[in-house]
Scaffold this motif. Structure first.
Motif, PDB file in Angstrom:
ATOM      1  N   ARG A  56     -83.461 -31.736   1.508  1.00 55.70           N
ATOM      2  CA  ARG A  56     -83.533 -30.844   0.347  1.00 55.70           C
ATOM      3  C   ARG A  56     -84.271 -31.486  -0.820  1.00 55.70           C
ATOM      4  O   ARG A  56     -84.753 -30.777  -1.696  1.00 55.70           O
ATOM      5  N   HIS A  57     -84.335 -32.799  -0.833  1.00 53.70           N
ATOM      6  CA  HIS A  57     -85.003 -33.485  -1.945  1.00 53.70           C
ATOM      7  C   HIS A  57     -85.706 -34.732  -1.422  1.00 53.70           C
ATOM      8  O   HIS A  57     -85.157 -35.484  -0.613  1.00 53.70           O
ATOM      9  N   ASN A 108     -88.557 -30.672  -4.194  1.00 51.68           N
ATOM     10  CA  ASN A 108     -87.338 -29.982  -3.791  1.00 51.68           C
ATOM     11  C   ASN A 108     -87.630 -28.881  -2.775  1.00 51.68           C
ATOM     12  O   ASN A 108     -88.595 -28.123  -2.937  1.00 51.68           O
ATOM     13  N   TYR A 109     -86.771 -28.816  -1.763  1.00 50.82           N
ATOM     14  CA  TYR A 109     -86.897 -27.833  -0.687  1.00 50.82           C
ATOM     15  C   TYR A 109     -85.536 -27.141  -0.559  1.00 50.82           C
ATOM     16  O   TYR A 109     -84.618 -27.690   0.070  1.00 50.82           O
ATOM     17  N   THR A 111     -83.955 -24.827   1.098  1.00 49.84           N
ATOM     18  CA  THR A 111     -83.246 -24.585   2.355  1.00 49.84           C
ATOM     19  C   THR A 111     -83.170 -25.828   3.240  1.00 49.84           C
ATOM     20  O   THR A 111     -82.561 -25.791   4.311  1.00 49.84           O
ATOM     21  N   GLY A 112     -83.796 -26.928   2.802  1.00 46.72           N
ATOM     22  CA  GLY A 112     -83.758 -28.156   3.597  1.00 46.72           C
ATOM     23  C   GLY A 112     -84.664 -28.141   4.801  1.00 46.72           C
ATOM     24  O   GLY A 112     -84.591 -29.035   5.653  1.00 46.72           O
ATOM     25  N   TYR A 256     -83.980 -18.965  -2.518  1.00 49.02           N
ATOM     26  CA  TYR A 256     -83.615 -19.264  -1.131  1.00 49.02           C
ATOM     27  C   TYR A 256     -84.273 -18.354  -0.097  1.00 49.02           C
ATOM     28  O   TYR A 256     -84.114 -18.566   1.103  1.00 49.02           O
TER      29      TYR A 256
END
Length: 322
Positions: A56-57, A108-109, A111-112, A256
């Motif tokens: 996620r990061h 940053n992502y 939804t991972g 999201y």
């Protein structure tokens, strides 16, 4: 191509350790806890890499004294872009972002999960001493400078189908790491030329997320996913954070990529799959821990999402482990 590791550290914004050359022009590196990059330098001070993100990061360090522009294309997942006015946009498949500012608190992502192709250019070198092949093929330096100036340091667009195919080819070639450098150069040149000549579709009017809205939505996501056996109504959440239910729905979907109900359904089924494959919990217990009070409803939703009943899924997983 890998003699200047500090240069790659500057571009990728992190200390490069455990670099694994895959061939004489592509290297692979693990970054973050679960993410991978496949990197190539087609020409001096021009970089291209495939992002395969499962975090996620990811941290990012500043590169003082250098002016880099990046072209970031999203193949799957979602990637956060912080714009110069402190608003946020979230890249989705088919979207590209050209910018010359670095992420302040890392990448940053939400939804991972994210895959994408990224190109980086040292703007000063590109202007003063561009590679001959690029200079003869297209005036990329002037084009990208004009885009960045008009957009206050960033430009958002969707790619045409032709550019999508080129980007996917370059991504796959980097990931497979079986192709010669000249092939990477060729696809990079054609992609840049296409982007300059009608390869971008203007970005439509959209809802940008402010820093405050982003913080609220992030807190809400954490709250509703900490314990998947719990349930919250949108009205309840909206009241708790002082926003309208319609705003909460709109901003959650912007960050999201899907409505709250769909997002939670996917997480609950993913959690159920994990428990079915790694524990001996009863199906009824798994259903309850994933937020389903009725085992029958859980089985119905599970089969809708996976094509199998929970017990069929468990048997298949254990059979593969044998």
């Amino acid at each position: 191509m890998f003699h200047d590791i500090p240069e790659w550290e500057t571009v990728l914004g992190s200390e490069l350790t455990d670099i694994i050359p895959v061939n004489d022009n592509v290297f692979h590196r693990m970054i973050g806890k679960n993410s991978h990059i496949y990197c190539c330098m087609p020409w001096e001070n021009i970089y291209v890499w495939a992002n395969c993100v499962a975090d996620r990061h990811l941290p990012f360090c500043e590169s003082p004294g250098r002016r880099y522009a990046t072209v970031n294309y999203c193949l799957s997942g979602r990637c956060e872009v912080c714009l110069p006015d402190d608003t946020y946009i979230y890249m989705e498949p088919g979207m590209l972002c050209i910018c010359c500012h670095e992420p302040m608190d890392g990448c940053n992502y939400p939804t991972g999960e994210y895959t994408g192709l990224e190109l980086a250019f040292d703007l000063d070198t590109l202007r003063d001493n561009p590679p001959a092949a690029l200079r003869d093929y297209c005036d990329f330096s002037t084009w990208i400078e004009e885009l960045l100036t008009a957009g206050n340091g960033s430009h958002l667009a969707f790619a045409t189908d032709e550019c999508r195919e080129l980007t996917d080819t370059l991504f796959q070639n980097l990931q497979q790491s079986r192709h010669p450098l000249d092939e990477h150069r060729f696809h990079t040149l054609v992609l840049l030329y296409q982007l300059m000549h009608g390869g971008m579709i203007p970005f439509p009017n959209t809802v940008y997320v402010t820093k405050g809205q982003r913080m609220i939505i992030s807190e809400i996501e954490k709250r509703i996913t900490e314990d998947l056996s719990q349930h919250f109504t949108v009205t309840e959440l909206a009241d708790d954070y002082g926003i309208s239910a319609s705003s909460l729905k709109a901003y959650f979907e912007k960050v999201y990529g899907q409505p709250i109900s769909h997002y939670l359904k996917e997480l609950r089924i993913d959690r159920a799959k994990l428990l079915l494959s790694e524990t001996k919990m009863k199906v009824s217990e798994i259903a309850e821990s994933c937020g389903y009070s009725h085992q029958g409803k859980f089985g119905e939703v599970f089969k809708e999402q996976t094509g199998m009943t929970p017990l069929e899924y468990r048997r298949r997983v254990f059979k593969r482990k044998e």
